[in-house]
Motif scaffolding. Structure first.
Motif, PDB file in Angstrom:
ATOM      1  N   GLU A 280      33.895  54.743  41.759  1.00  0.00           N
ATOM      2  CA  GLU A 280      34.719  53.337  41.788  1.00  0.00           C
ATOM      3  C   GLU A 280      35.376  52.913  40.744  1.00  0.00           C
ATOM      4  O   GLU A 280      34.883  52.907  39.640  1.00  0.00           O
ATOM      5  CB  GLU A 280      33.595  52.429  42.537  1.00  0.00           C
ATOM      6  CG  GLU A 280      34.489  51.132  42.913  1.00  0.00           C
ATOM      7  CD  GLU A 280      33.580  49.955  43.649  1.00  0.00           C
ATOM      8  OE1 GLU A 280      34.025  49.300  44.472  1.00  0.00           O
ATOM      9  OE2 GLU A 280      32.405  49.871  43.125  1.00  0.00           O
ATOM     10  N   LEU A 282      36.889  49.506  39.401  1.00  0.00           N
ATOM     11  CA  LEU A 282      37.381  48.010  39.363  1.00  0.00           C
ATOM     12  C   LEU A 282      38.454  47.838  38.473  1.00  0.00           C
ATOM     13  O   LEU A 282      38.415  47.852  37.290  1.00  0.00           O
ATOM     14  CB  LEU A 282      36.069  47.163  39.096  1.00  0.00           C
ATOM     15  CG  LEU A 282      36.133  45.962  38.984  1.00  0.00           C
ATOM     16  CD1 LEU A 282      36.399  45.087  40.291  1.00  0.00           C
ATOM     17  CD2 LEU A 282      35.027  45.055  38.547  1.00  0.00           C
ATOM     18  N   ASP A 465      40.233  50.564  42.854  1.00  0.00           N
ATOM     19  CA  ASP A 465      39.765  50.534  44.358  1.00  0.00           C
ATOM     20  C   ASP A 465      39.549  48.863  44.944  1.00  0.00           C
ATOM     21  O   ASP A 465      39.859  48.354  45.830  1.00  0.00           O
ATOM     22  CB  ASP A 465      38.345  51.211  44.737  1.00  0.00           C
ATOM     23  CG  ASP A 465      38.603  52.624  44.254  1.00  0.00           C
ATOM     24  OD1 ASP A 465      39.124  53.421  45.018  1.00  0.00           O
ATOM     25  OD2 ASP A 465      37.857  52.953  43.311  1.00  0.00           O
ATOM     26  N   ARG A 466      39.166  48.088  43.821  1.00  0.00           N
ATOM     27  CA  ARG A 466      38.786  46.882  44.073  1.00  0.00           C
ATOM     28  C   ARG A 466      39.637  46.301  42.800  1.00  0.00           C
ATOM     29  O   ARG A 466      39.587  46.617  41.763  1.00  0.00           O
ATOM     30  CB  ARG A 466      37.564  46.324  44.141  1.00  0.00           C
ATOM     31  CG  ARG A 466      37.042  46.819  45.377  1.00  0.00           C
ATOM     32  CD  ARG A 466      35.473  46.416  45.635  1.00  0.00           C
ATOM     33  NE  ARG A 466      34.633  46.693  44.592  1.00  0.00           N
ATOM     34  CZ  ARG A 466      33.662  46.016  43.896  1.00  0.00           C
ATOM     35  NH1 ARG A 466      33.490  44.954  44.433  1.00  0.00           N
ATOM     36  NH2 ARG A 466      32.995  46.700  43.172  1.00  0.00           N
ATOM     37  N   PRO A 478      36.000  40.103  43.680  1.00  0.00           N
ATOM     38  CA  PRO A 478      36.849  41.268  43.921  1.00  0.00           C
ATOM     39  C   PRO A 478      37.512  41.368  45.295  1.00  0.00           C
ATOM     40  O   PRO A 478      36.552  41.249  46.221  1.00  0.00           O
ATOM     41  CB  PRO A 478      36.130  42.405  43.171  1.00  0.00           C
ATOM     42  CG  PRO A 478      34.846  41.985  43.420  1.00  0.00           C
ATOM     43  CD  PRO A 478      34.722  40.620  43.397  1.00  0.00           C
ATOM     44  N   PRO A 480      39.678  44.271  47.886  1.00  0.00           N
ATOM     45  CA  PRO A 480      39.990  45.533  47.847  1.00  0.00           C
ATOM     46  C   PRO A 480      41.472  45.850  47.458  1.00  0.00           C
ATOM     47  O   PRO A 480      42.383  44.989  48.033  1.00  0.00           O
ATOM     48  CB  PRO A 480      39.907  45.949  49.419  1.00  0.00           C
ATOM     49  CG  PRO A 480      38.780  45.341  49.947  1.00  0.00           C
ATOM     50  CD  PRO A 480      39.016  43.980  49.143  1.00  0.00           C
ATOM     51  N   THR A 481      41.829  46.545  46.699  1.00  0.00           N
ATOM     52  CA  THR A 481      43.211  46.923  46.086  1.00  0.00           C
ATOM     53  C   THR A 481      44.371  47.014  47.376  1.00  0.00           C
ATOM     54  O   THR A 481      45.530  46.580  47.371  1.00  0.00           O
ATOM     55  CB  THR A 481      43.470  47.818  45.233  1.00  0.00           C
ATOM     56  OG1 THR A 481      42.567  47.553  44.084  1.00  0.00           O
ATOM     57  CG2 THR A 481      44.705  47.930  44.664  1.00  0.00           C
TER      58      THR A 481
END
Length: 504
Positions: A280, A282, A465-466, A478, A480-481
Protein backbone atom coordinates in the motif's frame (compact mmCIF):
# COMPACT_ATOMS: atom_id res chain seq x y z
CA UNK A 1 13.05 45.15 -31.56
CA UNK A 2 16.46 44.90 -29.92
CA UNK A 3 16.56 41.91 -27.54
CA UNK A 4 16.98 42.74 -23.88
CA UNK A 5 19.42 39.84 -23.47
CA UNK A 6 21.24 37.96 -26.20
CA UNK A 7 23.49 34.92 -25.70
CA UNK A 8 25.74 33.86 -28.55
CA UNK A 9 27.65 30.58 -28.43
CA UNK A 10 28.12 30.39 -24.65
CA UNK A 11 30.29 27.43 -23.68
CA UNK A 12 31.35 26.27 -20.23
CA UNK A 13 33.23 23.04 -19.50
CA UNK A 14 34.17 21.38 -16.22
CA UNK A 15 36.44 18.35 -15.77
CA UNK A 16 34.64 15.44 -17.37
CA UNK A 17 31.60 17.35 -18.61
CA UNK A 18 30.63 20.18 -20.98
CA UNK A 19 27.88 21.96 -19.06
CA UNK A 20 26.98 24.37 -21.88
CA UNK A 21 27.93 23.75 -25.50
CA UNK A 22 27.59 26.81 -27.75
CA UNK A 23 24.26 27.95 -26.29
CA UNK A 24 22.47 30.84 -28.03
CA UNK A 25 19.13 32.44 -27.19
CA UNK A 26 17.41 35.82 -27.14
CA UNK A 27 14.96 37.31 -24.65
CA UNK A 28 12.79 40.25 -25.72
CA UNK A 29 11.80 43.11 -23.40
CA UNK A 30 8.77 42.11 -21.34
CA UNK A 31 8.97 38.47 -22.48
CA UNK A 32 8.47 35.55 -20.11
CA UNK A 33 10.96 33.04 -21.47
CA UNK A 34 11.13 29.46 -20.18
CA UNK A 35 14.40 27.56 -19.94
CA UNK A 36 13.64 23.84 -20.03
CA UNK A 37 15.77 20.73 -19.71
CA UNK A 38 16.17 17.61 -17.64
CA UNK A 39 18.54 17.51 -14.67
CA UNK A 40 22.10 18.05 -15.82
CA UNK A 41 21.02 19.72 -19.08
CA UNK A 42 22.97 22.87 -18.21
CA UNK A 43 20.22 25.25 -17.03
CA UNK A 44 21.89 26.20 -13.74
CA UNK A 45 25.27 26.84 -15.35
CA UNK A 46 23.69 29.04 -17.99
CA UNK A 47 21.86 31.29 -15.53
CA UNK A 48 24.95 31.45 -13.32
CA UNK A 49 26.86 32.90 -16.29
CA UNK A 50 24.12 35.48 -16.83
CA UNK A 51 24.16 36.36 -13.12
CA UNK A 52 27.96 36.63 -12.91
CA UNK A 53 28.56 33.58 -10.73
CA UNK A 54 30.39 31.69 -13.48
CA UNK A 55 32.60 32.98 -16.32
CA UNK A 56 32.01 31.42 -19.77
CA UNK A 57 34.90 29.74 -21.56
CA UNK A 58 33.67 30.96 -24.95
CA UNK A 59 30.87 33.06 -26.40
CA UNK A 60 29.42 36.51 -25.80
CA UNK A 61 26.45 38.09 -24.06
CA UNK A 62 24.84 41.44 -24.74
CA UNK A 63 22.29 43.49 -22.81
CA UNK A 64 20.23 46.00 -24.84
CA UNK A 65 22.76 45.62 -27.67
CA UNK A 66 25.81 46.41 -25.49
CA UNK A 67 28.43 43.83 -24.42
CA UNK A 68 27.53 42.19 -21.12
CA UNK A 69 30.08 40.17 -19.13
CA UNK A 70 29.45 40.54 -15.38
CA UNK A 71 32.49 39.41 -13.36
CA UNK A 72 30.35 38.95 -10.23
CA UNK A 73 26.67 39.08 -9.17
CA UNK A 74 27.07 42.67 -7.96
CA UNK A 75 27.86 43.75 -11.52
CA UNK A 76 24.93 41.75 -12.89
CA UNK A 77 22.56 43.38 -10.41
CA UNK A 78 23.94 46.83 -11.33
CA UNK A 79 23.18 46.02 -14.98
CA UNK A 80 19.58 45.16 -14.09
CA UNK A 81 19.63 41.38 -13.54
CA UNK A 82 17.87 39.97 -10.47
CA UNK A 83 17.67 36.31 -9.46
CA UNK A 84 15.38 34.39 -7.12
CA UNK A 85 17.11 31.12 -6.27
CA UNK A 86 15.38 27.78 -5.69
CA UNK A 87 16.86 27.58 -2.17
CA UNK A 88 16.08 30.64 -0.08
CA UNK A 89 18.97 32.51 1.56
CA UNK A 90 17.22 33.96 4.57
CA UNK A 91 17.91 34.18 8.31
CA UNK A 92 14.97 32.85 10.37
CA UNK A 93 15.69 35.00 13.43
CA UNK A 94 15.73 38.31 11.52
CA UNK A 95 12.80 40.37 10.28
CA UNK A 96 11.73 40.69 6.67
CA UNK A 97 13.28 44.17 6.43
CA UNK A 98 16.56 43.05 8.03
CA UNK A 99 16.86 40.14 5.60
CA UNK A 100 16.20 42.39 2.62
CA UNK A 101 18.74 44.93 3.85
CA UNK A 102 21.42 42.24 3.99
CA UNK A 103 20.98 41.61 0.26
CA UNK A 104 21.24 45.26 -0.81
CA UNK A 105 24.39 47.11 -1.80
CA UNK A 106 23.45 50.41 -0.13
CA UNK A 107 20.49 49.70 2.09
CA UNK A 108 18.54 52.77 3.31
CA UNK A 109 17.66 53.30 6.95
CA UNK A 110 15.26 50.70 8.31
CA UNK A 111 12.23 53.00 8.45
CA UNK A 112 12.69 54.10 4.84
CA UNK A 113 13.32 50.51 3.72
CA UNK A 114 10.20 49.28 5.51
CA UNK A 115 8.15 51.90 3.66
CA UNK A 116 9.68 50.81 0.33
CA UNK A 117 8.84 47.18 1.11
CA UNK A 118 5.20 48.11 1.84
CA UNK A 119 4.89 50.08 -1.40
CA UNK A 120 6.37 47.34 -3.57
CA UNK A 121 4.41 44.57 -1.84
CA UNK A 122 1.15 46.51 -2.34
CA UNK A 123 1.96 47.44 -5.95
CA UNK A 124 2.64 43.83 -6.99
CA UNK A 125 0.08 42.00 -4.90
CA UNK A 126 2.64 40.40 -2.57
CA UNK A 127 1.37 41.23 0.92
CA UNK A 128 4.27 41.22 3.36
CA UNK A 129 4.83 43.01 6.67
CA UNK A 130 8.44 44.31 7.00
CA UNK A 131 8.58 43.71 10.76
CA UNK A 132 7.58 40.03 10.71
CA UNK A 133 10.17 37.45 11.78
CA UNK A 134 11.13 35.29 8.78
CA UNK A 135 11.01 32.10 10.86
CA UNK A 136 7.27 32.66 11.32
CA UNK A 137 6.59 32.92 7.57
CA UNK A 138 5.21 30.21 5.28
CA UNK A 139 7.28 29.02 2.33
CA UNK A 140 5.24 31.22 0.01
CA UNK A 141 5.81 34.29 2.19
CA UNK A 142 9.55 33.56 2.30
CA UNK A 143 9.61 33.53 -1.46
CA UNK A 144 7.93 36.95 -1.45
CA UNK A 145 10.86 38.25 0.62
CA UNK A 146 13.29 37.08 -2.09
CA UNK A 147 11.15 38.54 -4.89
CA UNK A 148 10.69 41.91 -3.19
CA UNK A 149 14.43 42.07 -2.51
CA UNK A 150 14.92 41.76 -6.29
CA UNK A 151 12.10 44.18 -7.20
CA UNK A 152 13.55 46.91 -4.99
CA UNK A 153 16.51 46.91 -7.41
CA UNK A 154 14.11 47.58 -10.35
CA UNK A 155 15.47 44.73 -12.51
CA UNK A 156 15.23 44.62 -16.29
CA UNK A 157 15.58 40.83 -16.21
CA UNK A 158 14.32 38.62 -13.40
CA UNK A 159 15.61 35.03 -13.28
CA UNK A 160 13.42 32.58 -11.36
CA UNK A 161 14.63 29.04 -10.57
CA UNK A 162 11.83 26.56 -9.70
CA UNK A 163 9.74 29.31 -8.06
CA UNK A 164 6.61 27.25 -7.41
CA UNK A 165 8.18 24.12 -5.92
CA UNK A 166 7.06 25.03 -2.37
CA UNK A 167 3.87 26.97 -3.11
CA UNK A 168 0.20 26.12 -2.74
CA UNK A 169 -2.06 26.48 -5.81
CA UNK A 170 -3.37 29.75 -4.36
CA UNK A 171 0.16 31.10 -3.88
CA UNK A 172 1.06 30.08 -7.45
CA UNK A 173 -1.87 32.17 -8.72
CA UNK A 174 -0.62 35.20 -6.75
CA UNK A 175 2.92 34.72 -8.10
CA UNK A 176 1.71 34.49 -11.69
CA UNK A 177 -0.34 37.67 -11.31
CA UNK A 178 2.82 39.42 -10.10
CA UNK A 179 4.93 38.09 -12.97
CA UNK A 180 2.32 39.11 -15.56
CA UNK A 181 2.26 42.62 -14.09
CA UNK A 182 6.06 42.82 -14.26
CA UNK A 183 6.00 41.58 -17.85
CA UNK A 184 3.37 44.17 -18.82
CA UNK A 185 5.65 46.88 -17.37
CA UNK A 186 8.54 45.69 -19.57
CA UNK A 187 10.52 43.47 -17.20
CA UNK A 188 11.74 40.29 -18.88
CA UNK A 189 11.57 37.03 -16.96
CA UNK A 190 13.73 33.93 -17.47
CA UNK A 191 11.72 31.14 -15.89
CA UNK A 192 13.06 27.69 -14.96
CA UNK A 193 10.55 25.03 -13.95
CA UNK A 194 9.82 21.32 -14.34
CA UNK A 195 6.07 22.00 -14.06
CA UNK A 196 5.23 22.09 -17.74
CA UNK A 197 1.55 22.99 -17.41
CA UNK A 198 2.69 26.11 -15.54
CA UNK A 199 5.08 26.88 -18.40
CA UNK A 200 2.17 26.59 -20.85
CA UNK A 201 0.06 28.94 -18.74
CA UNK A 202 2.68 31.63 -18.11
CA UNK A 203 5.45 31.70 -20.71
CA UNK A 204 5.63 33.36 -24.14
CA UNK A 205 8.58 31.33 -25.46
CA UNK A 206 10.76 28.41 -24.41
CA UNK A 207 14.28 27.22 -25.13
CA UNK A 208 14.98 23.53 -24.53
CA UNK A 209 18.43 22.26 -23.46
CA UNK A 210 19.63 18.68 -23.57
CA UNK A 211 23.14 17.64 -22.49
CA UNK A 212 24.27 21.27 -22.60
CA UNK A 213 23.02 22.03 -26.11
CA UNK A 214 19.97 23.88 -27.42
CA UNK A 215 17.81 21.17 -29.04
CA UNK A 216 14.67 23.15 -29.71
CA UNK A 217 12.47 26.18 -29.20
CA UNK A 218 8.70 26.40 -28.94
CA UNK A 219 5.72 28.54 -28.02
CA UNK A 220 4.47 26.80 -24.84
CA UNK A 221 0.80 27.73 -25.33
CA UNK A 222 0.87 25.93 -28.68
CA UNK A 223 2.81 22.88 -27.43
CA UNK A 224 1.57 20.09 -25.17
CA UNK A 225 3.33 19.36 -21.87
CA UNK A 226 4.10 15.84 -23.09
CA UNK A 227 5.69 17.15 -26.31
CA UNK A 228 7.88 19.54 -24.33
CA UNK A 229 8.90 16.78 -21.94
CA UNK A 230 9.84 14.49 -24.82
CA UNK A 231 11.88 17.28 -26.43
CA UNK A 232 13.74 17.63 -23.13
CA UNK A 233 14.62 13.95 -22.79
CA UNK A 234 14.86 13.01 -26.46
CA UNK A 235 12.62 9.97 -26.18
CA UNK A 236 9.04 8.88 -25.69
CA UNK A 237 8.06 9.11 -22.01
CA UNK A 238 6.65 6.10 -20.20
CA UNK A 239 3.64 6.62 -17.95
CA UNK A 240 4.07 5.08 -14.47
CA UNK A 241 1.95 1.94 -14.07
CA UNK A 242 1.25 -0.58 -11.35
CA UNK A 243 0.05 -4.14 -11.15
CA UNK A 244 -2.98 -4.57 -8.90
CA UNK A 245 -1.93 -6.01 -5.53
CA UNK A 246 -4.29 -6.72 -2.63
CA UNK A 247 -3.02 -5.11 0.60
CA UNK A 248 -1.39 -7.62 2.95
CA UNK A 249 -0.56 -7.55 6.65
CA UNK A 250 -0.19 -4.31 8.57
CA UNK A 251 3.47 -3.28 8.48
CA UNK A 252 3.30 0.16 10.11
CA UNK A 253 0.95 1.22 12.86
CA UNK A 254 1.16 4.62 14.52
CA UNK A 255 -1.21 5.45 17.35
CA UNK A 256 -1.78 8.89 18.94
CA UNK A 257 1.79 10.03 18.25
CA UNK A 258 2.54 13.52 19.55
CA UNK A 259 5.80 15.39 19.34
CA UNK A 260 6.71 18.87 20.60
CA UNK A 261 8.11 21.34 18.10
CA UNK A 262 11.86 20.77 17.67
CA UNK A 263 12.52 24.51 17.32
CA UNK A 264 10.90 27.90 17.75
CA UNK A 265 9.92 27.81 14.08
CA UNK A 266 8.88 24.16 13.84
CA UNK A 267 5.47 22.48 14.03
CA UNK A 268 4.43 20.08 16.83
CA UNK A 269 2.72 16.83 15.84
CA UNK A 270 -0.67 16.21 17.43
CA UNK A 271 -2.23 12.76 17.86
CA UNK A 272 -0.96 11.27 14.57
CA UNK A 273 -2.37 7.85 13.68
CA UNK A 274 -1.42 5.74 10.64
CA UNK A 275 -2.28 2.19 9.63
CA UNK A 276 -0.34 0.95 6.58
CA UNK A 277 -0.34 -2.49 4.96
CA UNK A 278 1.96 -4.44 2.67
CA UNK A 279 1.64 -3.31 -0.92
CA UNK A 280 0.00 0.00 0.00
CA UNK A 281 1.05 3.59 -0.70
CA UNK A 282 -0.25 6.29 1.64
CA UNK A 283 0.00 9.79 0.18
CA UNK A 284 0.25 12.66 2.67
CA UNK A 285 -0.30 16.17 1.32
CA UNK A 286 -0.30 19.60 2.87
CA UNK A 287 1.08 23.10 2.62
CA UNK A 288 4.78 23.37 3.51
CA UNK A 289 5.45 23.88 7.22
CA UNK A 290 2.51 21.89 8.59
CA UNK A 291 4.62 19.13 10.15
CA UNK A 292 6.00 17.22 7.17
CA UNK A 293 9.63 17.28 8.33
CA UNK A 294 8.63 16.44 11.90
CA UNK A 295 6.52 13.47 10.77
CA UNK A 296 9.37 11.97 8.77
CA UNK A 297 11.75 12.49 11.70
CA UNK A 298 9.32 10.78 14.08
CA UNK A 299 8.85 7.78 11.75
CA UNK A 300 12.55 7.42 10.90
CA UNK A 301 13.65 7.61 14.54
CA UNK A 302 15.57 10.86 14.22
CA UNK A 303 13.22 12.26 16.85
CA UNK A 304 11.64 10.08 19.55
CA UNK A 305 8.06 10.98 20.37
CA UNK A 306 7.25 11.24 24.10
CA UNK A 307 3.62 10.24 23.49
CA UNK A 308 2.07 7.57 21.31
CA UNK A 309 3.31 4.31 19.82
CA UNK A 310 5.06 3.32 16.60
CA UNK A 311 4.87 -0.36 15.64
CA UNK A 312 6.73 -1.74 12.62
CA UNK A 313 6.29 -5.37 11.51
CA UNK A 314 4.64 -6.13 14.88
CA UNK A 315 7.46 -4.68 16.99
CA UNK A 316 7.22 -1.55 19.12
CA UNK A 317 10.02 0.69 17.80
CA UNK A 318 9.10 3.90 19.60
CA UNK A 319 12.34 3.92 21.60
CA UNK A 320 14.63 2.91 18.69
CA UNK A 321 16.83 5.33 16.76
CA UNK A 322 17.36 5.50 12.97
CA UNK A 323 20.03 2.78 12.75
CA UNK A 324 17.96 0.21 14.63
CA UNK A 325 14.86 1.06 12.58
CA UNK A 326 16.85 0.66 9.37
CA UNK A 327 18.01 -2.78 10.42
CA UNK A 328 14.35 -3.72 10.87
CA UNK A 329 13.56 -2.49 7.37
CA UNK A 330 12.10 0.99 7.98
CA UNK A 331 14.02 3.41 5.75
CA UNK A 332 13.49 7.12 5.09
CA UNK A 333 14.53 9.83 2.62
CA UNK A 334 14.08 13.39 3.95
CA UNK A 335 13.19 16.46 1.89
CA UNK A 336 16.45 18.36 2.40
CA UNK A 337 18.79 16.40 0.17
CA UNK A 338 21.97 18.44 0.67
CA UNK A 339 22.96 18.44 4.32
CA UNK A 340 20.30 16.06 5.63
CA UNK A 341 19.92 13.20 3.16
CA UNK A 342 23.49 13.59 1.89
CA UNK A 343 26.71 15.03 3.34
CA UNK A 344 27.73 17.75 0.82
CA UNK A 345 31.51 17.26 0.87
CA UNK A 346 31.48 13.46 0.99
CA UNK A 347 31.64 11.41 -2.19
CA UNK A 348 28.66 9.44 -3.47
CA UNK A 349 30.45 6.29 -2.30
CA UNK A 350 30.78 7.69 1.21
CA UNK A 351 27.15 8.82 1.16
CA UNK A 352 26.13 5.32 0.09
CA UNK A 353 28.05 3.92 3.07
CA UNK A 354 26.25 6.28 5.48
CA UNK A 355 22.83 4.66 5.15
CA UNK A 356 23.49 1.28 3.49
CA UNK A 357 26.33 -0.06 5.64
CA UNK A 358 24.24 -2.64 7.49
CA UNK A 359 21.56 -3.56 4.97
CA UNK A 360 24.03 -3.94 2.09
CA UNK A 361 26.81 -5.57 4.16
CA UNK A 362 29.34 -2.82 3.45
CA UNK A 363 31.63 -3.86 6.30
CA UNK A 364 33.96 -6.79 6.86
CA UNK A 365 34.97 -7.84 10.36
CA UNK A 366 34.15 -4.44 11.80
CA UNK A 367 35.96 -2.50 9.04
CA UNK A 368 34.25 -0.46 6.34
CA UNK A 369 34.58 -2.20 2.98
CA UNK A 370 34.94 0.61 0.45
CA UNK A 371 35.04 -1.51 -2.73
CA UNK A 372 31.56 -2.84 -1.85
CA UNK A 373 30.35 0.68 -1.08
CA UNK A 374 31.64 1.89 -4.44
CA UNK A 375 29.87 -0.94 -6.25
CA UNK A 376 26.62 -0.13 -4.46
CA UNK A 377 26.97 3.57 -5.37
CA UNK A 378 27.58 2.55 -8.99
CA UNK A 379 24.41 0.43 -8.92
CA UNK A 380 22.41 3.44 -7.73
CA UNK A 381 23.98 5.70 -10.38
CA UNK A 382 23.17 3.24 -13.16
CA UNK A 383 19.68 2.22 -12.01
CA UNK A 384 18.49 5.81 -11.47
CA UNK A 385 20.42 7.49 -14.32
CA UNK A 386 22.36 9.81 -12.00
CA UNK A 387 24.37 12.21 -14.18
CA UNK A 388 27.83 12.34 -12.60
CA UNK A 389 31.37 11.49 -13.73
CA UNK A 390 31.53 8.74 -11.11
CA UNK A 391 30.97 7.58 -7.52
CA UNK A 392 34.04 9.48 -6.31
CA UNK A 393 32.36 12.86 -6.98
CA UNK A 394 31.18 14.89 -3.99
CA UNK A 395 27.44 15.12 -3.38
CA UNK A 396 27.52 18.90 -3.70
CA UNK A 397 28.90 18.60 -7.26
CA UNK A 398 25.63 17.11 -8.53
CA UNK A 399 22.70 19.16 -9.74
CA UNK A 400 19.77 19.17 -7.33
CA UNK A 401 17.73 16.76 -9.42
CA UNK A 402 20.56 14.30 -9.88
CA UNK A 403 21.31 14.28 -6.15
CA UNK A 404 17.60 13.66 -5.56
CA UNK A 405 17.73 10.62 -7.86
CA UNK A 406 20.76 9.31 -5.97
CA UNK A 407 19.15 9.81 -2.53
CA UNK A 408 15.91 8.04 -3.51
CA UNK A 409 17.74 5.31 -5.41
CA UNK A 410 20.05 4.63 -2.47
CA UNK A 411 17.06 3.86 -0.25
CA UNK A 412 14.96 1.98 -2.83
CA UNK A 413 17.82 -0.38 -3.76
CA UNK A 414 18.14 -1.41 -0.10
CA UNK A 415 14.77 -3.19 -0.50
CA UNK A 416 12.97 -1.64 2.49
CA UNK A 417 9.89 -3.22 4.03
CA UNK A 418 8.66 0.26 4.95
CA UNK A 419 9.81 3.41 3.14
CA UNK A 420 8.98 6.97 4.16
CA UNK A 421 9.88 9.69 1.65
CA UNK A 422 9.34 13.45 1.77
CA UNK A 423 9.14 15.31 -1.56
CA UNK A 424 10.55 12.40 -3.62
CA UNK A 425 10.51 14.23 -6.97
CA UNK A 426 11.28 17.76 -5.76
CA UNK A 427 13.22 19.64 -8.43
CA UNK A 428 13.57 16.74 -10.88
CA UNK A 429 12.54 16.71 -14.54
CA UNK A 430 9.55 14.89 -16.00
CA UNK A 431 11.51 11.80 -17.03
CA UNK A 432 13.26 11.42 -13.66
CA UNK A 433 10.01 12.09 -11.77
CA UNK A 434 8.28 9.33 -13.74
CA UNK A 435 11.17 6.95 -13.00
CA UNK A 436 11.10 7.72 -9.25
CA UNK A 437 7.33 7.26 -9.09
CA UNK A 438 7.63 3.97 -10.94
CA UNK A 439 10.30 2.83 -8.46
CA UNK A 440 7.93 3.60 -5.55
CA UNK A 441 5.08 1.76 -7.28
CA UNK A 442 7.36 -1.23 -7.91
CA UNK A 443 8.35 -1.28 -4.24
CA UNK A 444 4.70 -1.45 -3.22
CA UNK A 445 4.00 -4.12 -5.83
CA UNK A 446 6.81 -6.13 -4.27
CA UNK A 447 5.13 -5.99 -0.86
CA UNK A 448 6.61 -2.88 0.77
CA UNK A 449 4.52 -0.29 2.60
CA UNK A 450 5.28 3.24 1.37
CA UNK A 451 4.50 6.64 2.87
CA UNK A 452 4.88 9.47 0.35
CA UNK A 453 4.81 12.98 1.81
CA UNK A 454 4.55 15.52 -1.00
CA UNK A 455 3.27 18.97 -1.91
CA UNK A 456 2.68 17.76 -5.48
CA UNK A 457 -0.98 16.75 -5.40
CA UNK A 458 -0.88 15.38 -8.95
CA UNK A 459 1.90 13.06 -7.85
CA UNK A 460 -0.04 11.83 -4.83
CA UNK A 461 -3.19 11.24 -6.88
CA UNK A 462 -1.15 9.27 -9.44
CA UNK A 463 0.57 6.80 -7.14
CA UNK A 464 -1.31 6.66 -3.81
CA UNK A 465 -3.95 4.17 -2.70
CA UNK A 466 -5.13 6.45 0.10
CA UNK A 467 -4.69 10.17 0.76
CA UNK A 468 -4.44 12.11 4.02
CA UNK A 469 -3.54 15.73 4.71
CA UNK A 470 -1.35 17.39 7.34
CA UNK A 471 -2.65 20.63 8.79
CA UNK A 472 -0.99 22.32 11.77
CA UNK A 473 0.55 19.02 12.85
CA UNK A 474 -2.67 17.01 12.63
CA UNK A 475 -3.30 14.24 10.11
CA UNK A 476 -6.73 13.85 8.57
CA UNK A 477 -8.44 10.52 8.26
CA UNK A 478 -7.15 8.88 5.06
CA UNK A 479 -9.58 8.43 2.16
CA UNK A 480 -9.28 6.24 -0.94
CA UNK A 481 -7.54 8.24 -3.68
CA UNK A 482 -9.78 6.94 -6.43
CA UNK A 483 -12.69 9.34 -6.89
CA UNK A 484 -11.29 11.96 -4.50
CA UNK A 485 -12.25 15.46 -5.70
CA UNK A 486 -10.24 18.68 -5.63
CA UNK A 487 -12.84 20.13 -3.24
CA UNK A 488 -12.37 17.23 -0.81
CA UNK A 489 -8.58 17.57 -0.99
CA UNK A 490 -8.86 21.31 -0.31
CA UNK A 491 -11.02 20.69 2.75
CA UNK A 492 -8.60 18.10 4.08
CA UNK A 493 -5.62 20.42 3.59
CA UNK A 494 -7.54 23.14 5.39
CA UNK A 495 -8.06 20.97 8.46
CA UNK A 496 -11.50 19.44 7.84
CA UNK A 497 -12.05 15.85 8.94
CA UNK A 498 -14.39 12.88 8.60
CA UNK A 499 -17.99 13.47 7.58
CA UNK A 500 -17.33 17.10 6.61
CA UNK A 501 -15.06 15.88 3.79
CA UNK A 502 -17.06 12.80 2.86
CA UNK A 503 -20.19 14.81 2.06
CA UNK A 504 -18.55 17.20 -0.42
Amino acid sequence: MTPLLSLDGLTKAYPGVVANDSVSLMIAPGEVHALLGENGAGKSTLVKMIYGLVKPDKGQMSMNGAPFAPPEPRAARAAGVGMVFQHFSLFDALTVAENIALGMENAPKMNALSEQIRKVSDAYGLPLAPDRIVGDLSAGERQRVEIIRCLLQEPKLLIMDEPTSVLTPQEVDILFQTLRKLSAEGTSILYISHKLEEIRTLCDAATILRLGKVVGECVPRETSARDMAEMMVGKVLATPSRSGVAPGDVLLEVRALSLPSPSAFGMPLREISINLRQGEILGIGGVAGNGQDELLAALSGEMLAPRGTVVAKGQDIGSLGPIARRKLGLLAAPEERLGHAAAPDMSLTENAMLTAMDREGLQRGGFLHWPSARKFAERVIEAFDVRTPGPWNAARSLSGGNLQKFVIGREVLQRPDILVVNQPTWGVDASAAAAIRQALLDLATGGAAVVVISQDLDELMEISDRFAALNEGRLSDPLPTEGLSVEQIGLMMGGAHGMEVAHV
